[in-house]
Scaffold this active site. Structure first.
Site, PDB file in Angstrom:
ATOM      1  N   LYS A  54       0.821  -1.212   0.000  1.00 32.57           N
ATOM      2  CA  LYS A  54       0.000   0.000   0.000  1.00 32.57           C
ATOM      3  C   LYS A  54       0.855   1.262   0.000  1.00 32.57           C
ATOM      4  O   LYS A  54       0.640   2.181  -0.794  1.00 32.57           O
ATOM      5  CB  LYS A  54      -0.915   0.006   1.225  1.00 32.57           C
ATOM      6  CG  LYS A  54      -1.675   1.315   1.407  1.00 32.57           C
ATOM      7  CD  LYS A  54      -2.076   1.548   2.846  1.00 32.57           C
ATOM      8  CE  LYS A  54      -2.485   2.993   3.028  1.00 32.57           C
ATOM      9  NZ  LYS A  54      -2.676   3.371   4.418  1.00 32.57           N
ATOM     10  N   ASN A  55       1.843   1.331   0.908  1.00 35.91           N
ATOM     11  CA  ASN A  55       2.627   2.556   1.040  1.00 35.91           C
ATOM     12  C   ASN A  55       3.479   2.834  -0.197  1.00 35.91           C
ATOM     13  O   ASN A  55       3.707   3.995  -0.555  1.00 35.91           O
ATOM     14  CB  ASN A  55       3.505   2.480   2.290  1.00 35.91           C
ATOM     15  CG  ASN A  55       2.682   2.565   3.566  1.00 35.91           C
ATOM     16  OD1 ASN A  55       1.558   3.049   3.556  1.00 35.91           O
ATOM     17  ND2 ASN A  55       3.228   2.078   4.667  1.00 35.91           N
ATOM     18  N   ARG A  66      -3.907  10.504   3.548  1.00 34.71           N
ATOM     19  CA  ARG A  66      -2.616  11.097   3.844  1.00 34.71           C
ATOM     20  C   ARG A  66      -1.731  11.198   2.604  1.00 34.71           C
ATOM     21  O   ARG A  66      -0.978  12.155   2.423  1.00 34.71           O
ATOM     22  CB  ARG A  66      -1.919  10.243   4.919  1.00 34.71           C
ATOM     23  CG  ARG A  66      -0.451  10.545   5.164  1.00 34.71           C
ATOM     24  CD  ARG A  66      -0.232  11.886   5.812  1.00 34.71           C
ATOM     25  NE  ARG A  66       1.161  12.094   6.162  1.00 34.71           N
ATOM     26  CZ  ARG A  66       1.650  13.235   6.626  1.00 34.71           C
ATOM     27  NH1 ARG A  66       0.861  14.256   6.792  1.00 34.71           N
ATOM     28  NH2 ARG A  66       2.924  13.341   6.924  1.00 34.71           N
ATOM     29  N   ASP A  97      -5.523   8.113   8.885  1.00 35.14           N
ATOM     30  CA  ASP A  97      -5.747   7.608  10.241  1.00 35.14           C
ATOM     31  C   ASP A  97      -5.682   8.709  11.287  1.00 35.14           C
ATOM     32  O   ASP A  97      -4.904   9.648  11.174  1.00 35.14           O
ATOM     33  CB  ASP A  97      -4.673   6.566  10.602  1.00 35.14           C
ATOM     34  CG  ASP A  97      -4.850   5.278   9.836  1.00 35.14           C
ATOM     35  OD1 ASP A  97      -6.003   4.911   9.595  1.00 35.14           O
ATOM     36  OD2 ASP A  97      -3.845   4.650   9.484  1.00 35.14           O
ATOM     37  N   ASP A 138       4.100   0.439  11.685  1.00 30.02           N
ATOM     38  CA  ASP A 138       2.825  -0.125  11.246  1.00 30.02           C
ATOM     39  C   ASP A 138       2.574  -1.528  11.776  1.00 30.02           C
ATOM     40  O   ASP A 138       1.467  -2.055  11.641  1.00 30.02           O
ATOM     41  CB  ASP A 138       2.745  -0.138   9.716  1.00 30.02           C
ATOM     42  CG  ASP A 138       2.453   1.237   9.141  1.00 30.02           C
ATOM     43  OD1 ASP A 138       2.012   2.111   9.917  1.00 30.02           O
ATOM     44  OD2 ASP A 138       2.665   1.453   7.939  1.00 30.02           O
TER      45      ASP A 138
END
EC number: 2.5.1.7
Length: 434
Positions: free
Chosen positions: A22-23, A97, A121, A319
């Site tokens: 994802k990141n 974000r 988040d 994370d």
């Protein structure tokens, strides 16, 4: 459908392949704005946060096609830079974000950009200082609109610069890199983040024609070029999913094989799980976790209580701190979990305590976990997912618990995990969307 109903206590078995990272996806998607040529991204996770960014790129004029699942072809040859100053952009970008990383490529190619207040988040303060201060050193002027909570950036005088980052921010490093690749002159970024996903971004930019050296170190040197072309780029496996599945196997006493994990990109993650007593072995690029009745937390060499804490790469990723905390609840022994980066990330422990875990929350950053050693199962309860990582940690707790659990606000989980219920049910879990 906004809740999971979980009946815990099932042992899982089989093989599972982690999704694309994802990141990394959020970074490389922003990078497509640096060229008007087609860019093909493979192994892209089909999750809410990534899809939201793709939709936003479409709204601003990027052509998008999905020829096969998890592959996206994007071409930014018709961008409307003024879209960033619209109400639609502010509304959509406030959910995510990652939109902050649109600023670097927009400054590089169009000489102007807008940065909204960070979304995503609610895990604590997320400052933009690293981004803004770096851009200033590169000649960018900025103005803050208090009413709309928006930074407007003017990159007319964008140029290379020597930048010493005050913190090794991943998104800050990515943003400055993407601005530097088309800036005139040489840019050096010292104290840069060197996570595998930043390395991947560097490799992708170089394949597009950028000139970046120092990849994998904390000193990146960028020689600006005039234009960039297209490329094909494959994303790494998501290290957070890999860690989540290791923890899931231990908590549920399951035998799992995690396939195609990109082992070299995991850093110390497997070793930290081993320090909790979890047995795992490496077979090529796969991780095998056998079923374990018990796992014992190790101590430091001098006999003191183990501390697990997050740290910039190559340290342990923040994370996975939520996952480690949950896994420790059923270990034998005691561990101090220290979440340094975000002051609200441990606040979900009240739900674990309600489930029967023995945890002392010392302050917003530290919790002491006294493991139950499988002598007492957690019990199912009703709870709410506060953020992506805590949501999956609670899901793992529920899968190991006795009885039925309900997790509300699973939108948070879906933001970061692709079809997690379907994939775990295929291994023997009992998860229903309700």
């Amino acid at each position: 459908m906004n809740a999971f109903e979980i009946r815990g206590g099932n042992k899982l078995s089989g093989s599972i392949t982690p999704q694309g990272a994802k990141n990394e996806a959020l970074q490389v998607l922003c990078a497509v704005l640096l060229t008007d040529a087609p860019v093909t991204l493979k192994n892209v996770p089909d999750i809410i946060d990534v899809n939201t960014l793709i939709e936003l790129l479409e709204d601003m004029g990027v052509k998008v096609s999905r020829p096969v699942p998890n592959t996206v072809v994007l071409q930014a040859d018709g961008i409307d830079p003024d879209y960033f100053n619209t109400h639609a952009f502010k509304k959509k970008s406030g959910k995510l974000r990652g939109t902050v990383m649109l600023a670097g490529p927009m400054l590089a190619r169009f000489k102007k950009a807008y940065i909204p207040q960070p979304g995503g988040d609610k895990i604590g303060r997320r400052r933009l200082d690293t981004h803004i201060l770096g851009f200033e050193k590169m000649g960018v002027a900025f103005d803050y609109d208090q009413e709309n909570q928006m930074f407007s950036l003017n990159g007319t005088n964008l140029h290379g610069a020597r930048i010493l980052m005050e913190e090794p921010s991943v998104t800050g490093t990515a943003n400055l890199l993407m601005a530097a690749v088309l800036a005139e002159g040489m840019t050096t970024i010292y104290n840069a983040a060197c996570e595998p996903y930043v390395q991947q971004l560097c490799l992708m930019l170089n394949s597009m024609g950028a000139k970046i050296t120092g990849i994998s170190s904390n000193l990146l040197i960028v020689e600006g070029v005039k234009t960039l072309g297209g490329c094909t780029h494959t994303l790494l496996a998501d290290m957070i999913e890999v860690g989540s599945f290791i923890g899931l196997a231990a908590m549920t006493q399951s035998e799992l094989t995690i396939k195609n994990v990109n082992l070299e990109s995991l850093g110390i993650i497997p070793d930290v799980f081993k320090r909790l007593g979890i047995d795992l072995s490496i077979n090529g690029d796969d991780i095998y976790v056998p079923a374990q009745d018990h796992y014992r937390i190790t101590k430091f060499i001098d006999g003191s209580i183990l501390t697990v804490y997050d740290h910039p790469w190559p340290g342990f990723t923040p994370d996975l701190i939520s996952i480690m905390l949950v896994v420790a609840t059923q270990a034998k022994g005691t561990v101090l979990i220290h979440q340094k980066m975000f002051e609200s990330r441990l606040f979900f422990v009240d739900k674990l305590i309600e489930m029967g875990a023995q945890i002392v929350l010392c302050d917003p950053h530290r919790a002491v976990v006294i493991g139950l050693d499988k002598q007492q199962s957690l019990r199912g309860i009703n709870m709410v997912s506060p953020d992506i990582r805590a949501g999956v940690a609670l899901l793992i707790a529920a899968l190991s618990a006795t009885g039925k659990s309900t997790i509300q606000n699973i939108h948070q989980i879906d933001r970061g995990y692709e079809r997690i219920d379907e994939r775990l049910n295929a291994l023997g879990a009992d998860i229903k969307r309700i």
